[in-house]
Design a protein around this motif. Structure first.
Motif, mmCIF file in Angstrom:
data_model
loop_
_atom_site.group_PDB
_atom_site.id
_atom_site.type_symbol
_atom_site.label_atom_id
_atom_site.label_comp_id
_atom_site.label_asym_id
_atom_site.label_seq_id
_atom_site.Cartn_x
_atom_site.Cartn_y
_atom_site.Cartn_z
ATOM 1 N N TYR A 555 0.980 -1.281 -0.104
ATOM 2 C CA TYR A 555 -0.165 -0.158 -0.004
ATOM 3 C C TYR A 555 1.033 1.296 0.103
ATOM 4 O O TYR A 555 1.844 1.215 0.558
ATOM 5 C CB TYR A 555 -1.071 0.136 1.266
ATOM 6 N N ARG A 556 0.379 2.235 -0.794
ATOM 7 C CA ARG A 556 1.158 3.531 -0.607
ATOM 8 C C ARG A 556 0.642 4.356 0.494
ATOM 9 O O ARG A 556 -0.520 4.507 0.884
ATOM 10 C CB ARG A 556 0.991 4.316 -2.046
ATOM 11 N N ARG A 557 1.540 4.713 1.551
ATOM 12 C CA ARG A 557 0.876 5.563 2.749
ATOM 13 C C ARG A 557 0.461 6.764 2.240
ATOM 14 O O ARG A 557 1.238 7.840 1.471
ATOM 15 C CB ARG A 557 1.989 5.639 3.783
ATOM 16 N N LYS A 558 -0.838 7.393 2.745
ATOM 17 C CA LYS A 558 -1.359 8.529 2.482
ATOM 18 C C LYS A 558 -1.156 9.562 3.387
ATOM 19 O O LYS A 558 -0.804 9.085 4.848
ATOM 20 C CB LYS A 558 -2.772 8.478 2.105
ATOM 21 N N PRO A 559 -1.088 10.996 3.389
ATOM 22 C CA PRO A 559 -0.953 11.848 4.349
ATOM 23 C C PRO A 559 -1.692 11.407 5.475
ATOM 24 O O PRO A 559 -3.097 11.277 5.411
ATOM 25 C CB PRO A 559 -1.343 13.022 3.896
ATOM 26 N N GLY A 560 -1.135 11.341 6.874
ATOM 27 C CA GLY A 560 -2.176 11.011 8.080
ATOM 28 C C GLY A 560 -2.213 9.791 8.437
ATOM 29 O O GLY A 560 -2.505 9.342 9.462
ATOM 30 N N GLU A 561 -1.855 8.946 7.466
ATOM 31 C CA GLU A 561 -2.071 7.292 7.818
ATOM 32 C C GLU A 561 -0.929 6.739 8.551
ATOM 33 O O GLU A 561 0.190 7.392 8.234
ATOM 34 C CB GLU A 561 -2.435 6.616 6.418
ATOM 35 N N ARG A 562 -1.016 5.523 8.989
ATOM 36 C CA ARG A 562 0.102 4.818 9.493
ATOM 37 C C ARG A 562 0.086 3.403 8.957
ATOM 38 O O ARG A 562 -0.804 3.051 8.589
ATOM 39 C CB ARG A 562 0.086 4.851 11.093
ATOM 40 N N ILE A 569 -3.431 1.950 9.489
ATOM 41 C CA ILE A 569 -4.337 2.805 10.361
ATOM 42 C C ILE A 569 -4.776 4.078 9.386
ATOM 43 O O ILE A 569 -3.980 5.000 9.175
ATOM 44 C CB ILE A 569 -3.907 3.312 11.547
ATOM 45 N N PRO A 570 -5.995 3.850 8.730
ATOM 46 C CA PRO A 570 -6.317 5.036 7.981
ATOM 47 C C PRO A 570 -6.466 6.360 8.398
ATOM 48 O O PRO A 570 -6.823 6.366 9.929
ATOM 49 C CB PRO A 570 -7.563 4.496 7.097
#
Length: 690
Positions: A555-562, A569-570
């Motif tokens: 998965y590509r981590r999006k801003p604010g995700e862990r 953690i979305p």
């Protein structure tokens, strides 16, 4: 007014009635009294068989045992003889069709007719199977002419019943009641003068039926309990493939059956059995390491296989072709006849006399069974069941888990641990939970586990739970009861202090709560928002990502995700669920937990249980081993996909340990040599929404 003549006539009539009554009573008494008994036909032969079970079988049951006994039969006969005469416990696995049940029935009759044992319990796999054995025993006692000739004090009163059980209460011998009993589940042999079998009790039961507390009070006021128990093939195909049924039967055997003799007394027992599946009841009892008290021994149909595999492969082809063309094996048998010497080479068969009319030898018989169903052959005839899949050797076993003990006291945290986690598995009537302490290197110590409500026993299932949420919170609906139970559980466990070896006090740092069940997802989120412990709570969703699916690690981590080790953690989306939650790959983390139990004590990444008593953790071990994995491949990667074993029991504490491992990873634990998860961001605790 009655005349004097009339009175005399009435008196004569009354006298005649009394005389008739007396004659009828005498006739009835004579009909009930079976004396005199016939004389013993062959006293010398009877005496020779008194302490010789093999001779007894050969003498009184020649039609039952028409073939010569094999060495394994003689071994079983000696073990039965020793148990009856001297005591002891013996478990003996014999191939299907070896006559185990018949030997058991004859052993019961032998022990009873000589009075070797005063109370004999014959236990079957089911009540029906037990009553079938009793019916066979009753038929033998009624119809065996040789037995009747040499044991008239036993058989003659039985024959005189003429199959009518109602005659038991009135039967007399020389004016005294024989007190015989003749039912489907119990026999009491007739009490006759000088009979060693007088009052001997034979009772049958299914292993899952009313076994505990067998006893009988004799007319003299003395209570007797079983002193000999014969457990014949105590499992069915269904029970042998059900972890719960296996455990239930082993417990009945150890707790109920072996305690039948009463306090302070040992019971003698023999258990002829067949191993049906790996680690089934028979497999466990025969293991001398696990159950040395049973002196287990395994017999086989073939002790050595033929060495000429090429000829037997050709034979197998002819076997199939002949079945299709002729409906029998004539062509295969002819091939065997022509090549018998070469095909028999190297084979060692247990019972040379055992083969069918269309076969030429016991070796051919054994190989035919192997060709017909190889799995059944190895389990039911070799007592060495083969695993269902190639990965079975790598699968966890309940004993392996339960014995992974670290010797620490309940709730004690070792010095190396810095993090304590918790997971709660949600069900309609019960919450399962577990708490684990972790080192930074992912070495885990299970501190405690249980259910809410507490079941107050170590032997229960979710389906059969005695204490339920609906009983604990009788005036609440399902969601309200779960909410209240979560509140009580988290207040109790998240405020609990765990003391580390150096005196440092730790509390649960992260608690995940199962939110996968759609009917309770919203109440889980609501609870996590409103709880006073919300800073330490995450709703969680385990997803079994298959080989064909995209792994979380890609998965590509999006801003604010862990994004961590097979979990993420979305960010918070929308206003409906104003709280962060975690999604994790259940397949990966179940394999991770299994590997932690396989890691040796002292190595980094080992997971262990407190205490020194493996029995204390047996139910937990069953939960952990209730699932099995199958290796699958797709998109260039290999995945172990997990599913519940057929017939297995609950798996909820496995889910709890999986959730604990995910929580530990979120808190920064990582195996040596792997990239550690970045330390978590500063938490922002959202205000509860009303």
């Amino acid at each position: 007014m009655i005349s004097r003549a009339g009175k005399r006539q009435d008196a004569r009539y009354d006298k005649m009635k009394e005389q008739a009554r007396a004659r009828n009573a005498q006739a009835a008494l004579c009909g009930r009294d079976i004396a005199p008994l016939p004389k013993i036909g062959n006293p010398e032969l009877r005496e020779m068989c008194r302490f010789n079970f093999q001779l007894y079988c050969e003498t009184y049951f020649p039609e039952t045992f028409p073939l010569a006994f094999s060495p394994d039969h003689l071994k079983a006969i000696r073990k039965i003889e020793r148990a009856v005469l001297e005591g002891g416990l013996f478990a003996l696995a014999m191939p299907r069709g070896s006559g185990k049940t018949t030997l058991c029935e004859c052993a019961v009759i032998w022990a009873a007719t000589y009075g070797h044992r005063q109370f004999i319990a014959l236990i079957g796999a089911t009540q029906d199977a037990a009553e079938e054995m009793m019916a066979s025993i009753k038929t033998t006692l009624e119809t065996n002419e040789q037995l009747a000739a040499d044991f008239p004090e036993v058989c003659f009163p039985i024959v005189k019943l003429d199959g009518i059980a109602n005659r038991c209460n009135g039967q007399l011998c020389n004016g005294k009641r024989t007190r015989i009993k003749w039912t489907d589940a119990e026999i009491i042999l007739p009490t006759v003068a000088d009979s060693p079998a007088a009052g001997v009790i034979i009772r049958v039961a299914g292993i899952t039926g009313r076994v505990r507390g067998m006893k009988y009070k004799r007319p003299d006021g003395v209570s007797v309990r079983p002193s000999l128990v014969i457990i014949d093939d105590p499992q069915t195909n269904e029970s042998a493939n059900s972890l719960k049924q296996i455990n239930d039967r082993v417990k009945v055997l150890s707790r109920d059956i072996l305690g039948l003799a009463g306090p302070g007394k040992k019971i003698a027992g023999v258990m002829p059995c067949t191993v049906i599946a790996p680690d089934d009841m028979a497999d466990q009892i025969l293991d001398r390491q696990r159950h040395p008290e049973w002196n287990g021994e395994r017999c086989k149909m073939l002790y050595e296989f033929p060495t000429n595999a090429e000829l037997w492969e050709k034979y197998a082809e002819l076997w199939g072709e002949s079945q299709r063309i002729h409906g029998d094996i004539r062509d295969a048998t002819e091939f065997y006849r022509q090549n018998r010497t070469a095909m028999d080479a190297g084979a060692v068969v247990a019972w040379p006399e055992r083969y069918e009319p269309d076969e030429l030898s016991a070796i051919q018989n054994a190989m035919n069974l192997k060709i017909k169903d190889e799995g059944a052959f190895y389990s039911e005839y070799q007592n060495e069941p083969q695993a269902d899949d190639e990965n079975s050797a790598e699968q966890l076993k309940p004993d392996e888990v339960a014995k992974k003990l670290n010797g620490l006291r309940l709730g004690t945290v070792p010095l190396e641990c810095n993090t304590v986690t918790m997971f709660i598995d949600i069900h309609e009537e019960l919450l399962f939970w577990a708490i684990v302490a972790w080192s930074d290197a992912f070495t885990g110590y299970i501190l405690d586990y249980g259910t809410t409500p507490d079941q107050k026993t170590r032997d229960f299932t979710l389906r059969e739970a005695r204490y339920r949420l609906s009983n604990t919170y009788p005036n609440m609906g399902r969601e309200a009861a779960i909410f209240a139970a979560l509140e009580a559980l988290t207040d109790q466990q998240l405020q609990r202090i765990f003391r580390r070896d150096d005196g440092v006090e730790l509390q649960v740092a992260r608690c995940l709560i199962d939110a996968n069940w759609s009917q309770t997802t919203e109440v889980i989120y609501q609870f996590c928002r409103q709880s006073q412990h919300r800073a330490r709570l995450y709703p969680s969703h385990g997803k079994g990502i298959t080989a064909g699916g995209k792994p979380i690690t890609e998965y590509r981590r999006k801003p604010g995700e862990r994004l961590g080790l097979h979990w993420y953690i979305p960010t918070i989306k929308g206003k409906k669920r104003v709280i962060r939650y975690v999604i994790f790959d259940a397949n990966f983390w179940k394999s991770f937990i299994a590997q932690r139990f396989k890691t040796g004590m002292g190595d980094s990444g080992c997971l262990s249980l407190w205490g020194r008593n493996a029995e204390r953790h047996k139910l937990l071990a069953e939960h952990i081993c209730a699932e099995t994995w199958t290796a699958t491949e797709g998109n260039g990667r290999r995945v172990e996909e997990w599913k519940v074993k057929p017939g297995a029991g609950d798996n909820h504490w496995l889910d709890c340990l999986v959730g604990n491992a995910v929580a530990a990873s979120i808190e920064g634990a990582s195996l040596p040599g792997t990239k550690p998860t970045k330390k978590k961001e500063k938490k922002v605790i959202p205000l509860p929404s009303f």
